[in-house]
Enzyme design. Structure first.
Site, short mmCIF file in Angstrom:
data_model
loop_
_atom_site.label_atom_id
_atom_site.label_comp_id
_atom_site.label_asym_id
_atom_site.label_seq_id
_atom_site.Cartn_x
_atom_site.Cartn_y
_atom_site.Cartn_z
N GLU A 1 34.88 33.88 41.62
CA GLU A 1 35.36 34.39 42.91
C GLU A 1 34.72 35.70 43.30
O GLU A 1 33.99 36.31 42.52
CB GLU A 1 36.88 34.43 42.97
N LYS B 1 48.28 36.94 39.35
CA LYS B 1 47.91 38.19 40.04
C LYS B 1 48.49 39.38 39.28
O LYS B 1 49.48 39.98 39.70
CB LYS B 1 48.42 38.12 41.49
N ARG C 1 53.91 32.33 43.80
CA ARG C 1 52.83 32.86 42.96
C ARG C 1 53.33 34.04 42.12
O ARG C 1 52.94 34.18 40.96
CB ARG C 1 51.63 33.24 43.82
N1 PLP Z 1 41.32 36.31 44.47
C1 PLP Z 1 41.79 37.49 44.05
C2 PLP Z 1 41.33 37.98 42.73
C3 PLP Z 1 42.68 38.22 44.85
O1 PLP Z 1 43.13 39.40 44.45
C4 PLP Z 1 43.09 37.69 46.09
C5 PLP Z 1 44.05 38.40 46.91
O2 PLP Z 1 45.21 38.18 46.86
C6 PLP Z 1 42.58 36.46 46.48
C7 PLP Z 1 41.70 35.80 45.66
C8 PLP Z 1 42.99 35.85 47.78
O3 PLP Z 1 44.26 35.30 47.68
P1 PLP Z 1 45.19 35.18 48.95
O4 PLP Z 1 44.44 34.38 49.96
O5 PLP Z 1 46.40 34.49 48.48
O6 PLP Z 1 45.43 36.56 49.43
C1 COI Z 2 44.97 40.61 49.02
O1 COI Z 2 44.09 39.97 49.59
O2 COI Z 2 46.14 40.63 49.39
C2 COI Z 2 44.69 41.36 47.83
O3 COI Z 2 45.57 41.56 47.08
C3 COI Z 2 43.34 41.84 47.63
C4 COI Z 2 43.22 43.21 46.99
C5 COI Z 2 43.58 44.33 47.88
C6 COI Z 2 43.77 43.28 45.63
#
Ligand code: PLP
Ligand code: COI
Length: 339
Positions: free
Chosen positions: A219, A183, A80
């Site tokens: 989201e 991200k 990612r």
């Molecule tokens: N959506 C956003 C905008 C986020 O910042 C995150 C965190 O990383 C997620 C979703 C969840 O992603 P993940 O499960 O890969 O941490």
């Molecule tokens: C995460 O879930 O790892 C995130 O990055 C969420 C947030 C702290 C930006």
């Protein structure tokens, strides 16, 4: 080392002993450097500061009952970060460099990996920034990749207790064909005002609507959204949301317990029809939602009638936590033992 109150850790910055850094200069990545400084020095014209050339990741490591440190699905975060880098024209971090940096940062700070069974984890924050000086709008020719870590507790202070969220449409975190699916820091800057107002109005987070069609759910702040309807796990499909690694894992676990999994646009009206809803992400794990208020209309949707999370969210939460903590067989090989 100070005494750490592992059970009451907030989700926040925590100073540890070391971080690791690697510079991209003259078209190639240098050697990984270990630092004990929390500071970085950079050029005032660095593109990260002016044009938002910044991307980050978030992953967690857990200590098992066996004392081993397990890192969850790091390859997905590495991939990612490469997509994020590509999306804003930064030098991609090779998967092997990502691995070396993340593992080194964990090992150097192993004493900060919380003990087993206290609901805490080591949060790992890889970060990639454009450090080359530019004034015209163009990508930098120098980059810094760094990784710092710190012990954390739950993202929402309620932990696994149901929270309230607010649907908003007067702010969007990303544009329809913008950077929502990667991200990068700009998405989070764009979310700050809505999140701040939502918190002031009493909500744990806001739920953003699809910017292209404001009647679909995107989201839940820094986490993906899911709903359970009978024996179906439903989660939004959209160009403007971050593909969550937690959500990807939950879709697999949901299928494993016999649920049908649907990834498709989710209209706001459909909120009426869910038995359970929640937010999921690395930081949030699963955060069950007991109430969603649509700020446009004041209409509210209620879940968790008994004040506790629904049975399917609860089962998925325990399955995921047990795999991460080494208590349940890791049939898909999601964990890597760090040491
Ligand atoms: N959506 C956003 C905008 C986020 O910042 C995150 C965190 O990383 C997620 C979703 C969840 O992603 P993940 O499960 O890969 O941490
Ligand atoms: C995460 O879930 O790892 C995130 O990055 C969420 C947030 C702290 C930006």
């Amino acid at each position: 080392m100070q005494d750490i109150d592992w059970k009451n850790l907030p989700f926040g910055y925590f100073k540890t002993d070391y971080n690791v850094r690697c510079y991209y200069r003259n078209g190639k990545w240098g050697k990984l450097e270990i630092s004990s400084s929390e500071l970085i020095t950079m050029h005032m014209a660095a593109t990260a500061l002016h044009y938002g050339q910044e991307a980050f990741e978030g992953l967690k490591a857990f200590r098992g009952k066996d004392g081993k440190i397990r890192l969850f699905r790091w390859e997905e975060n590495a991939k990612r970060l490469q997509r994020s880098a590509d999306g804003i024209m930064m030098a991609p971090v090779p998967v092997e460099l990502f691995k070396e940096a993340v593992f080194e940062a964990i090992k150097l700070n192993a004493k900060y990996v919380p003990p087993h069974g206290l609901g805490a984890a080591l949060y790992i924050r890889p970060l990639l920034i454009g450090t080359g000086a530019e004034v015209g709008v163009k990508p930098a020719d120098e980059y810094l990749f760094m990784v710092f870590v710190g012990p954390v507790g739950p993202y929402f202070k309620e932990g696994f207790k149901p929270v309230e969220m607010q649907l908003v449409s007067d702010y969007h975190r990303a544009a329809p064909y913008g950077t929502g699916s990667i991200k990068v820091g700009g998405n989070y800057a764009a979310s700050l005002k809505a999140l701040h107002r939502g918190k002031e109005e009493g909500f744990a987070s806001v739920i953003f609507l699809n910017p292209a069609n404001e009647n679909y759910i995107d989201e839940a702040g820094p986490a993906n959204f899911f709903g359970i309807k009978g024996k179906t796990y439903v989660t939004p499909d959209s160009h403007s949301i971050l593909p969550s690694i937690t959500n990807m894992s939950l879709r697999q676990l949901a299928a494993d317990i016999g649920l049908t999994v649907e990834k498709r646009p989710v209209a706001v009206e459909e909120l009426e029809t869910f038995d359970e809803v929640g937010a999921c992400g690395t930081a949030a794990v699963i955060s069950p939602i007991k109430r969603i208020v649509d700020r446009r209309t004041g209409k509210s949707y209620e879940y968790c009638k008994e004040g506790v999370a629904g049975p399917i969210s609860t089962e998925l939460y325990h399955m995921l936590r047990e795999i991460q903590e080494g208590e349940r067989e890791d049939v898909y090989g999601w964990n890597t033992i760090v040491e």
